[in-house]
Write an enzyme that holds these catalytic residues in place. Sequence first.
Site, PDB file in Angstrom:
ATOM      1  N   GLU A 173       0.832  -1.212   0.000  1.00  0.00           N
ATOM      2  CA  GLU A 173       0.000   0.000   0.000  1.00  0.00           C
ATOM      3  C   GLU A 173       0.861   1.253   0.000  1.00  0.00           C
ATOM      4  O   GLU A 173       1.819   1.348   0.779  1.00  0.00           O
ATOM      5  CB  GLU A 173      -0.897  -0.043   1.245  1.00  0.00           C
ATOM      6  CG  GLU A 173      -2.313   0.353   1.006  1.00  0.00           C
ATOM      7  CD  GLU A 173      -3.052  -0.567   0.034  1.00  0.00           C
ATOM      8  OE1 GLU A 173      -3.111  -0.250  -1.161  1.00  0.00           O
ATOM      9  OE2 GLU A 173      -3.584  -1.589   0.498  1.00  0.00           O
ATOM     10  N   HIS A 174       0.491   2.183  -0.867  1.00  0.00           N
ATOM     11  CA  HIS A 174       1.213   3.459  -1.025  1.00  0.00           C
ATOM     12  C   HIS A 174       2.659   3.239  -1.476  1.00  0.00           C
ATOM     13  O   HIS A 174       3.529   4.049  -1.183  1.00  0.00           O
ATOM     14  CB  HIS A 174       1.144   4.292   0.267  1.00  0.00           C
ATOM     15  CG  HIS A 174      -0.241   4.797   0.541  1.00  0.00           C
ATOM     16  ND1 HIS A 174      -0.767   5.901  -0.083  1.00  0.00           N
ATOM     17  CD2 HIS A 174      -1.230   4.312   1.346  1.00  0.00           C
ATOM     18  CE1 HIS A 174      -2.022   6.101   0.341  1.00  0.00           C
ATOM     19  NE2 HIS A 174      -2.322   5.142   1.199  1.00  0.00           N
ATOM     20  N   THR A 175       2.880   2.139  -2.156  1.00  0.00           N
ATOM     21  CA  THR A 175       4.202   1.884  -2.737  1.00  0.00           C
ATOM     22  C   THR A 175       4.218   2.213  -4.222  1.00  0.00           C
ATOM     23  O   THR A 175       5.280   2.438  -4.789  1.00  0.00           O
ATOM     24  CB  THR A 175       4.588   0.395  -2.568  1.00  0.00           C
ATOM     25  OG1 THR A 175       3.455  -0.383  -2.974  1.00  0.00           O
ATOM     26  CG2 THR A 175       4.947   0.058  -1.148  1.00  0.00           C
ATOM     27  N   LEU A 177     -12.597   0.463  -3.297  1.00  0.00           N
ATOM     28  CA  LEU A 177     -12.433  -0.701  -4.178  1.00  0.00           C
ATOM     29  C   LEU A 177     -12.317  -0.250  -5.636  1.00  0.00           C
ATOM     30  O   LEU A 177     -12.514  -1.018  -6.561  1.00  0.00           O
ATOM     31  CB  LEU A 177     -13.604  -1.677  -3.991  1.00  0.00           C
ATOM     32  CG  LEU A 177     -13.785  -2.196  -2.565  1.00  0.00           C
ATOM     33  CD1 LEU A 177     -15.035  -3.058  -2.449  1.00  0.00           C
ATOM     34  CD2 LEU A 177     -12.568  -2.984  -2.099  1.00  0.00           C
ATOM     35  N   SER A 204     -13.995   2.121  -7.623  1.00  0.00           N
ATOM     36  CA  SER A 204     -15.088   2.299  -8.580  1.00  0.00           C
ATOM     37  C   SER A 204     -14.707   3.349  -9.628  1.00  0.00           C
ATOM     38  O   SER A 204     -15.147   3.270 -10.770  1.00  0.00           O
ATOM     39  CB  SER A 204     -16.384   2.666  -7.863  1.00  0.00           C
ATOM     40  OG  SER A 204     -16.185   3.801  -7.061  1.00  0.00           O
ATOM     41  N   SER A 205     -13.856   4.307  -9.267  1.00  0.00           N
ATOM     42  CA  SER A 205     -13.504   5.335 -10.259  1.00  0.00           C
ATOM     43  C   SER A 205     -12.593   4.778 -11.356  1.00  0.00           C
ATOM     44  O   SER A 205     -12.837   4.997 -12.538  1.00  0.00           O
ATOM     45  CB  SER A 205     -12.894   6.571  -9.592  1.00  0.00           C
ATOM     46  OG  SER A 205     -11.894   6.198  -8.701  1.00  0.00           O
ATOM     47  N   ASP A 228      -4.347   0.792  -9.406  1.00  0.00           N
ATOM     48  CA  ASP A 228      -5.768   0.494  -9.617  1.00  0.00           C
ATOM     49  C   ASP A 228      -6.068   0.247 -11.088  1.00  0.00           C
ATOM     50  O   ASP A 228      -6.675  -0.759 -11.457  1.00  0.00           O
ATOM     51  CB  ASP A 228      -6.644   1.654  -9.118  1.00  0.00           C
ATOM     52  CG  ASP A 228      -6.399   1.953  -7.651  1.00  0.00           C
ATOM     53  OD1 ASP A 228      -5.701   1.151  -6.998  1.00  0.00           O
ATOM     54  OD2 ASP A 228      -6.897   2.973  -7.163  1.00  0.00           O
ATOM     55  N   TYR A 234      -4.308  12.243   0.402  1.00  0.00           N
ATOM     56  CA  TYR A 234      -3.532  11.369  -0.485  1.00  0.00           C
ATOM     57  C   TYR A 234      -2.415  12.181  -1.143  1.00  0.00           C
ATOM     58  O   TYR A 234      -1.241  11.795  -1.126  1.00  0.00           O
ATOM     59  CB  TYR A 234      -4.459  10.766  -1.534  1.00  0.00           C
ATOM     60  CG  TYR A 234      -3.788   9.787  -2.460  1.00  0.00           C
ATOM     61  CD1 TYR A 234      -3.708   8.440  -2.136  1.00  0.00           C
ATOM     62  CD2 TYR A 234      -3.220  10.207  -3.658  1.00  0.00           C
ATOM     63  CE1 TYR A 234      -3.088   7.541  -2.984  1.00  0.00           C
ATOM     64  CE2 TYR A 234      -2.597   9.321  -4.511  1.00  0.00           C
ATOM     65  CZ  TYR A 234      -2.540   7.988  -4.164  1.00  0.00           C
ATOM     66  OH  TYR A 234      -1.911   7.094  -5.011  1.00  0.00           O
TER      67      TYR A 234
HETATM   68  C1  GLA Z   1      -5.268   4.517  -4.178  1.00  0.00           C
HETATM   69  C2  GLA Z   1      -4.487   4.922  -5.439  1.00  0.00           C
HETATM   70  C3  GLA Z   1      -3.430   3.877  -5.795  1.00  0.00           C
HETATM   71  C4  GLA Z   1      -2.570   3.526  -4.578  1.00  0.00           C
HETATM   72  C5  GLA Z   1      -3.427   3.239  -3.346  1.00  0.00           C
HETATM   73  C6  GLA Z   1      -2.606   3.060  -2.113  1.00  0.00           C
HETATM   74  O1  GLA Z   1      -6.036   3.392  -4.437  1.00  0.00           O
HETATM   75  O2  GLA Z   1      -5.374   5.102  -6.531  1.00  0.00           O
HETATM   76  O3  GLA Z   1      -2.651   4.326  -6.875  1.00  0.00           O
HETATM   77  O4  GLA Z   1      -1.636   4.543  -4.334  1.00  0.00           O
HETATM   78  O5  GLA Z   1      -4.374   4.271  -3.110  1.00  0.00           O
HETATM   79  O6  GLA Z   1      -1.834   1.923  -2.190  1.00  0.00           O
END
Ligand code: GLA
Length: 395
Positions: free
Chosen positions: A36-38, A130, A132-133, A177, A227
């Site tokens: 996550e957030h990598t 999850l 949706s966008s 995503d 974010y």
């Molecule tokens: C959101 C962002 C992704 C990612 C996650 C965190 O979903 O759209 O690119 O950075 O947060 O892992």
Amino acid sequence: MDMIDMLRTAFHQQFGDKEEELRYFFAPGRVNLIGEHTDYNGGHVFPCALTLGTYAACAKRSDGRVRMYSLNFDGDGVKEFDLFEIAYLESDGWANYPKGVFHQFIEAGMKIEEGFDIVYGGNIPNGAGLSSSASIELVTAVCINEWHSFGVSNARLALLSQRAENEFIGVNCGIMDQFSIALGKEDHAILLNCDTLDFQYSPFRQEGLALVIANTNKKRTLADSKYNERRSECQSALNDLREEIDLAHLCELTADEFAEHAHLIQDETCRKRARHVVTENERTIKAVKFLKDDKMEEIGALMKASHLSLKNDYEVTGFELDTLAEAAWLHPGTIGSRMTGAGFGGCTINIVKEKQLASFIKETGSIYQEKTGIQASFYTAGIGGGARELTKEEV
Ligand code: GLA
């Protein structure tokens, strides 16, 4: 009535009878197992595409108008724009996402002169983290690509859609995503190197285990601005490290290397953010190896460490996500549990022994409700394929 029938009926009501010409498309939602957030730090992620997703029924027009209607926002009515004049409009709400995708195709030099009538409908809970966008972006991208026979690869459709979100919507998201939604594969998770976009599929079907998504049902507030703030904190940590070491991304560092150089990062908050990123990248690579060797207990431990790092170092969990994960850790049927996605509300992802699934949902849900006053929702997640046109047999 199934989703396709609902789309067909709504299309008929909004745009008239074009039954013969209609084509149908699908793009999944996604859930991230770990990492996550990598993604925007050049690291690894390990997401999978869901069987839940966004559907679109679409017919071409002979002029340059695009008309769009969503079953998920039926109160908003039909949104319309001209292909030669695409602009972000606050009042267009959800429709800005597909609009941004049209815009990116045109910016990339692909000729789209004829518009579409499109009805969207989906079963991804909105605002649950999850994606949706990204899902509506990709279903639109596949629709444009297939209809015009542009032959753009799914990886590039992911990049186009990410750019739409970065530039048109103004959310600086990474590639996870859009990529996992574009390239999802049934019963597989995707290990993606977000620096090179090299990826490999890893089978995820464990006998006797279920993948359970638990939704805090806490509305995500200020998620976009927080974010973007995390991204700048990572950038600032990287800039400080670059004073002494040659580094393209934070994730080039191992945790040991990071410990050695961490003092270069001036600001304590930025140092914590970077520590999360580097250790999370290592956890992700380890988790994929453990999965290959069927070492599920070890994966559970990594998921817990991931959550705690997102709580203490990255500070994106909050009371509801912490309470839900902690409740899950107490249950004997839980293999692993952690927040998933950007954080600030949204969902946890849980690996649970199938035999104890009912009691997991009951007990975790009741501890959560007692402590937060909110009722959580639970979905047993199916891992499905990526964005695509639906075949005649499927509609
Ligand atoms: C959101 C962002 C992704 C990612 C996650 C965190 O979903 O759209 O690119 O950075 O947060 O892992």
